[in-house]
Every structure is written in C-alpha cells, then in structure tokens.
Design a protein around this motif. Structure first.
Motif, PDB file in Angstrom:
ATOM      1  N   VAL A  45       3.652   5.708  21.815  1.00  0.00           N
ATOM      2  CA  VAL A  45       2.242   4.853  21.054  1.00  0.00           C
ATOM      3  C   VAL A  45       0.569   5.582  21.507  1.00  0.00           C
ATOM      4  O   VAL A  45       0.554   4.974  22.894  1.00  0.00           O
ATOM      5  N   HIS A  46      -0.053   5.890  20.476  1.00  0.00           N
ATOM      6  CA  HIS A  46      -1.859   6.335  20.933  1.00  0.00           C
ATOM      7  C   HIS A  46      -2.346   5.923  20.189  1.00  0.00           C
ATOM      8  O   HIS A  46      -3.469   5.245  20.625  1.00  0.00           O
ATOM      9  N   ALA A  47      -1.967   4.993  18.751  1.00  0.00           N
ATOM     10  CA  ALA A  47      -2.871   3.597  18.087  1.00  0.00           C
ATOM     11  C   ALA A  47      -1.704   2.886  17.512  1.00  0.00           C
ATOM     12  O   ALA A  47      -1.536   3.246  16.798  1.00  0.00           O
ATOM     13  N   ARG A  48      -2.637   2.241  16.804  1.00  0.00           N
ATOM     14  CA  ARG A  48      -1.952   0.900  15.720  1.00  0.00           C
ATOM     15  C   ARG A  48      -2.889   0.148  15.237  1.00  0.00           C
ATOM     16  O   ARG A  48      -4.085   0.339  15.649  1.00  0.00           O
ATOM     17  N   GLY A  49      -2.780  -0.584  14.338  1.00  0.00           N
ATOM     18  CA  GLY A  49      -3.055  -0.968  13.529  1.00  0.00           C
ATOM     19  C   GLY A  49      -3.530  -0.735  12.008  1.00  0.00           C
ATOM     20  O   GLY A  49      -3.053   0.517  11.699  1.00  0.00           O
ATOM     21  N   PRO A  50      -4.094  -1.320  11.141  1.00  0.00           N
ATOM     22  CA  PRO A  50      -4.087  -1.181   9.513  1.00  0.00           C
ATOM     23  C   PRO A  50      -4.407   0.290   9.295  1.00  0.00           C
ATOM     24  O   PRO A  50      -4.318   0.839   8.173  1.00  0.00           O
ATOM     25  N   GLN A  51      -5.365   1.036   9.774  1.00  0.00           N
ATOM     26  CA  GLN A  51      -6.036   2.165   9.788  1.00  0.00           C
ATOM     27  C   GLN A  51      -5.123   3.051  10.535  1.00  0.00           C
ATOM     28  O   GLN A  51      -4.855   4.114   9.518  1.00  0.00           O
ATOM     29  N   VAL A  52      -4.126   2.814  11.061  1.00  0.00           N
ATOM     30  CA  VAL A  52      -2.831   3.599  11.252  1.00  0.00           C
ATOM     31  C   VAL A  52      -2.247   3.909   9.683  1.00  0.00           C
ATOM     32  O   VAL A  52      -2.055   4.995   9.001  1.00  0.00           O
ATOM     33  N   ARG A  53      -1.700   3.147   8.152  1.00  0.00           N
ATOM     34  CA  ARG A  53      -1.131   2.947   7.469  1.00  0.00           C
ATOM     35  C   ARG A  53      -2.073   3.857   6.312  1.00  0.00           C
ATOM     36  O   ARG A  53      -1.537   4.224   5.967  1.00  0.00           O
ATOM     37  N   ALA A  54      -3.283   4.019   6.085  1.00  0.00           N
ATOM     38  CA  ALA A  54      -4.512   3.965   5.212  1.00  0.00           C
ATOM     39  C   ALA A  54      -4.785   5.465   6.076  1.00  0.00           C
ATOM     40  O   ALA A  54      -4.364   6.481   5.046  1.00  0.00           O
ATOM     41  N   ALA A  55      -4.716   6.127   7.124  1.00  0.00           N
ATOM     42  CA  ALA A  55      -4.871   7.439   7.124  1.00  0.00           C
ATOM     43  C   ALA A  55      -3.534   8.073   7.460  1.00  0.00           C
ATOM     44  O   ALA A  55      -3.341   9.266   6.674  1.00  0.00           O
ATOM     45  N   ALA A  56      -2.286   7.287   7.029  1.00  0.00           N
ATOM     46  CA  ALA A  56      -0.860   8.138   6.639  1.00  0.00           C
ATOM     47  C   ALA A  56      -0.736   8.419   5.229  1.00  0.00           C
ATOM     48  O   ALA A  56      -0.153   9.123   5.359  1.00  0.00           O
ATOM     49  N   GLU A  57      -1.614   7.294   4.954  1.00  0.00           N
ATOM     50  CA  GLU A  57      -0.427   7.573   3.057  1.00  0.00           C
ATOM     51  C   GLU A  57      -2.506   8.672   3.004  1.00  0.00           C
ATOM     52  O   GLU A  57      -2.097   9.745   1.589  1.00  0.00           O
ATOM     53  N   ARG A  58      -3.225   9.066   3.558  1.00  0.00           N
ATOM     54  CA  ARG A  58      -3.931  10.090   3.182  1.00  0.00           C
ATOM     55  C   ARG A  58      -3.726  11.309   3.453  1.00  0.00           C
ATOM     56  O   ARG A  58      -3.975  12.487   2.654  1.00  0.00           O
ATOM     57  N   ALA A  59      -2.646  11.815   4.247  1.00  0.00           N
ATOM     58  CA  ALA A  59      -1.891  12.780   4.876  1.00  0.00           C
ATOM     59  C   ALA A  59      -1.055  12.970   4.221  1.00  0.00           C
ATOM     60  O   ALA A  59      -0.564  14.355   4.050  1.00  0.00           O
ATOM     61  N   ALA A  60      -0.403  12.263   3.843  1.00  0.00           N
ATOM     62  CA  ALA A  60       0.913  11.937   2.834  1.00  0.00           C
ATOM     63  C   ALA A  60       0.327  12.750   1.596  1.00  0.00           C
ATOM     64  O   ALA A  60       1.189  13.764   0.503  1.00  0.00           O
ATOM     65  N   ASP A  61      -1.047  12.255   0.798  1.00  0.00           N
ATOM     66  CA  ASP A  61      -1.157  12.477  -0.327  1.00  0.00           C
ATOM     67  C   ASP A  61      -1.787  14.658   0.371  1.00  0.00           C
ATOM     68  O   ASP A  61      -1.575  14.960  -0.922  1.00  0.00           O
ATOM     69  N   LEU A  62      -1.766  14.759   0.866  1.00  0.00           N
ATOM     70  CA  LEU A  62      -2.327  15.931   0.864  1.00  0.00           C
ATOM     71  C   LEU A  62      -1.165  17.119   1.823  1.00  0.00           C
ATOM     72  O   LEU A  62      -1.225  18.029   0.994  1.00  0.00           O
ATOM     73  N   ALA A  63      -0.156  16.247   2.285  1.00  0.00           N
ATOM     74  CA  ALA A  63       1.019  17.209   2.005  1.00  0.00           C
ATOM     75  C   ALA A  63       1.867  17.075   0.796  1.00  0.00           C
ATOM     76  O   ALA A  63       2.408  17.976   0.601  1.00  0.00           O
ATOM     77  N   ALA A  64       1.669  16.221   0.315  1.00  0.00           N
ATOM     78  CA  ALA A  64       2.335  16.064  -1.590  1.00  0.00           C
ATOM     79  C   ALA A  64       1.597  17.320  -1.569  1.00  0.00           C
ATOM     80  O   ALA A  64       2.716  17.855  -3.092  1.00  0.00           O
ATOM     81  N   LEU A  65      -0.010  17.672  -2.003  1.00  0.00           N
ATOM     82  CA  LEU A  65      -0.090  18.545  -2.835  1.00  0.00           C
ATOM     83  C   LEU A  65      -0.180  19.707  -1.905  1.00  0.00           C
ATOM     84  O   LEU A  65      -0.262  20.826  -3.061  1.00  0.00           O
ATOM     85  N   ALA A  66      -0.348  20.320  -0.731  1.00  0.00           N
ATOM     86  CA  ALA A  66       0.278  21.448  -0.158  1.00  0.00           C
ATOM     87  C   ALA A  66       2.180  21.879  -1.139  1.00  0.00           C
ATOM     88  O   ALA A  66       1.693  23.660  -0.301  1.00  0.00           O
ATOM     89  N   THR A  67       2.743  21.196  -0.412  1.00  0.00           N
ATOM     90  CA  THR A  67       4.111  21.491  -0.966  1.00  0.00           C
ATOM     91  C   THR A  67       4.125  21.903  -2.566  1.00  0.00           C
ATOM     92  O   THR A  67       4.933  23.216  -2.569  1.00  0.00           O
ATOM     93  N   ALA A  68       3.081  21.371  -3.584  1.00  0.00           N
ATOM     94  CA  ALA A  68       3.048  21.262  -4.399  1.00  0.00           C
ATOM     95  C   ALA A  68       2.739  23.209  -4.937  1.00  0.00           C
ATOM     96  O   ALA A  68       3.011  23.705  -5.317  1.00  0.00           O
ATOM     97  N   ALA A  69       2.021  22.934  -4.338  1.00  0.00           N
ATOM     98  CA  ALA A  69       1.428  24.149  -3.930  1.00  0.00           C
ATOM     99  C   ALA A  69       1.772  25.620  -3.721  1.00  0.00           C
ATOM    100  O   ALA A  69       2.252  26.509  -4.076  1.00  0.00           O
ATOM    101  N   GLN A  70       2.861  25.201  -2.608  1.00  0.00           N
ATOM    102  CA  GLN A  70       3.957  26.202  -1.613  1.00  0.00           C
ATOM    103  C   GLN A  70       4.776  26.641  -3.136  1.00  0.00           C
ATOM    104  O   GLN A  70       4.891  27.185  -3.326  1.00  0.00           O
ATOM    105  N   ALA A  71       5.338  25.136  -3.593  1.00  0.00           N
ATOM    106  CA  ALA A  71       6.275  25.541  -4.730  1.00  0.00           C
ATOM    107  C   ALA A  71       5.865  25.862  -5.854  1.00  0.00           C
ATOM    108  O   ALA A  71       6.526  26.999  -6.626  1.00  0.00           O
TER     109      ALA A  71
END
Length: 329
Positions: free
Chosen positions: A176-202
């Motif tokens: 573990v390198h970081a913890r806290g509520p900011q991790v959840r918010a950052a993970a949500e942003r990452a998942a959103d970009l991943a969903a966009l990139a995957t949709a474009a790939q498809a």
C-alpha cells in the motif's frame, strides 16, 4: 447539436491509422497471445512517440495534459487495429495517479507513462473482478482496494480468456502506498476514463469487423451470386452500421462531458460504453455469421477482432451495470 471532429483530430486519426496499418498488428497480437511481448512493446513505443499516452498525463510530468476527446480518437484507431496490451489500463492508471494527493507516486510513474517507457495495469479490486490485465507484461500493477492504492509485487498464473491477447492474472503481494477518501475519488475518475477508452476501442473494432465483412460478402458467391446481394445479409449489415453510427456520437459526447466535468458525465459515459459495446458485439456476431465456417478458424485474422469484441463488451462496465447507471442518473 452537430458534433464533428476538427481538422487536427481527423489528421491525428489518419496518422495513427496509417502507422498501425503499416505495422501489421495481427502478428503482434498473435505474439502477445503467446507471451512474446517484444513486437507489442515496439508498437507501444511508436504509439508513445505519436503522443497517445501523453494525452492522459499533465504537462508537469511530461505529458500534454488530459484530453479525453483526443484520447477517444486515438483509442478508436487502436480498436480498429486490435492493438494488444494494457492500453486502457495505462491511461486509467495515469488518471488515478494524477488525482491522488500523493505527488511522489505521481512523479515516480507519470513521466514514464507519457514517454512510453512504462506500461501499467490497473485493478480495481472487487470479488467479481480480482484480475489485472497483462500483469505479466506491465512495468507496474496498481491495485485499488476500497480506500487504498498500492503496487503489486508479482502476479499469479495467466488465466484462460475469451480473447487470448487479454492475459488476466491475480495481482499478488500488494504494498500500500496511499489511503483515504481521495483514493476512492481518484479511482472513480480512472474508471470513467477507462470506460470511455474501452467504448472508443469497441467502436473502432466494430468498424473493422463491418468493413471486412462487407468486403467478404462482395466476393463470396453462393448459387452463382455474391452473398452480399441477398437481402437477409444486407439487412444484418445495415443493422450493424446503424448501431455503430448511433454509438459514435455517444462516445464523442461522453468525451466532451468528461473533458468539461459536466454533471451528466456519468450517464453519458455509461450510455456510450453500452452502445459501443453492444454495437461491436453485434458486429462480431454478424461477421461470424457471414463468414460461415471460415469465421471459426483461428488462422483467419478476423478472429482476433471477433474474440476481442466480447471482452470489450464487459470490460470496465458490463451492459447491465451501464444500464443501471443510466437509469440511476
């Protein structure tokens, strides 16, 4: 609203298309599936030189600042050519690192991602999703579990996958390198970009499946006529085209919403992922049907696109999850 790519974005797409066409990606895909990452990493370096990964990295770390629309343009071309590797996961990991409070972690990895030296995988760990994509090939595997983010020390054995070029493994020994509520918010942003990139790939993958199938039915004859002249075949291909044409503006709209931080962004991303994933899956089914027994053979390059369509349909948001998100919004 009429949404069109500007001249620079269209030229970017053409340059990537030309580069990937010359690179003969099917050979790199087959090598990657067999565990030989050399050709794929060589292609990765060329994509980095074209600025693909820099589009997800801030300028202070050697990138071009996040540009979701240009990333969607790039990933559409990556899907068209079935480029192997943790492409989506790398740009998603860049987004995660950019939004964490831990700037040391960002400084350590983001410059390498932007330059193409670092291929990253990202696993948002849940009971239903315990695997990281291409963990055996990635230079760093980031694991998010609830409100912690860490780096995996190793990976388990590669698991069988519907798409052999998508090599899944469990991350092991996470530090573990970081913890806290900011991790959840950052993970949500990452998942959103991943969903966009995957949709474009498809979306890009579906375009290639349609183009190759149209070319096939023009030349494949039955009863003395090209099978493309049969109304049933024409109707199936028309349905695929309509689905792709409807999905494309949804993908672009989701990219614009993500870039602007619009409140409708989550709904638009889910709609884009659903539409593009279903369109690509429909294109794969139609391609398989129209190619007949030939479509089942691994020797046919088309199989590389057909097998990827099913994986992209569920990656970073299953159809059921996307529908639920649209309804919730």
């Amino acid at each position: 609203m009429r949404f069109l790519l500007d001249a620079g974005q269209r030229e970017f797409a053409r340059s990537l298309d030309g580069m990937l066409t010359a690179a003969r990606t099917p050979a790199a895909v087959r090598a990657w599936s067999a565990g030989d990452h050399g050709p794929g990493r060589a292609l990765w370096s060329r994509l980095a030189e074209a600025g693909v990964f820099a589009l997800a990295v801030p300028q202070e770390h050697g990138g071009l600042d996040p540009h979701p629309v240009e990333l969607a343009v790039a990933f559409t071309q990556l899907g068209r050519h079935a480029v192997p590797g943790p492409l989506v996961e790398t740009v998603a990991a860049a987004t995660l690192l950019d939004h964490l409070d831990d700037k040391t972690l960002a400084a350590t990895w983001l410059q390498g991602i932007a330059s193409g030296r670092t291929a990253a995988s990202l696993c948002l760990l849940t009971p239903d999703s315990p695997y990281a994509l291409d963990a055996d090939a990635a230079d760093a595997v980031f694991v998010v579990a609830e409100d912690t983010v860490g780096l995996a020390e190793s990976a388990g054995p590669v698991q069988p996958s519907a798409d052999p070029a998508r090599r899944l493994a469990r991350p092991l020994g996470t530090v573990v390198h970081a913890r806290g509520p900011q991790v959840r918010a950052a993970a949500e942003r990452a998942a959103d970009l991943a969903a966009l990139a995957t949709a474009a790939q498809a979306l890009g993958l579906g375009r290639t499946l349609l183009e190759r199938t149209v070319d096939h039915v023009k030349h494949r004859t039955q009863f003395g006529r090209p099978i493309g002249s049969f109304q049933a075949v024409q109707h199936r291909l028309a349905d695929v085209l309509i689905a792709l044409e409807f999905a494309e503006p949804l993908v672009h709209a989701a990219a614009v919403a993500l870039a602007a931080g619009h409140c409708d962004g989550p709904r638009d991303l889910a709609a884009a992922k659903l539409a593009a994933g279903e369109a690509a899956y429909g294109a794969a089914r139609t391609a398989l049907h129209c190619h007949g027994a030939l479509g089942y053979t691994e020797e046919l390059d088309l199989s590389l696109w057909i097998r990827k369509a099913r994986a992209l349909r569920t990656a970073w948001g299953t159809p059921a999850a996307c529908r639920a998100r649209v309804l919730a919004e």
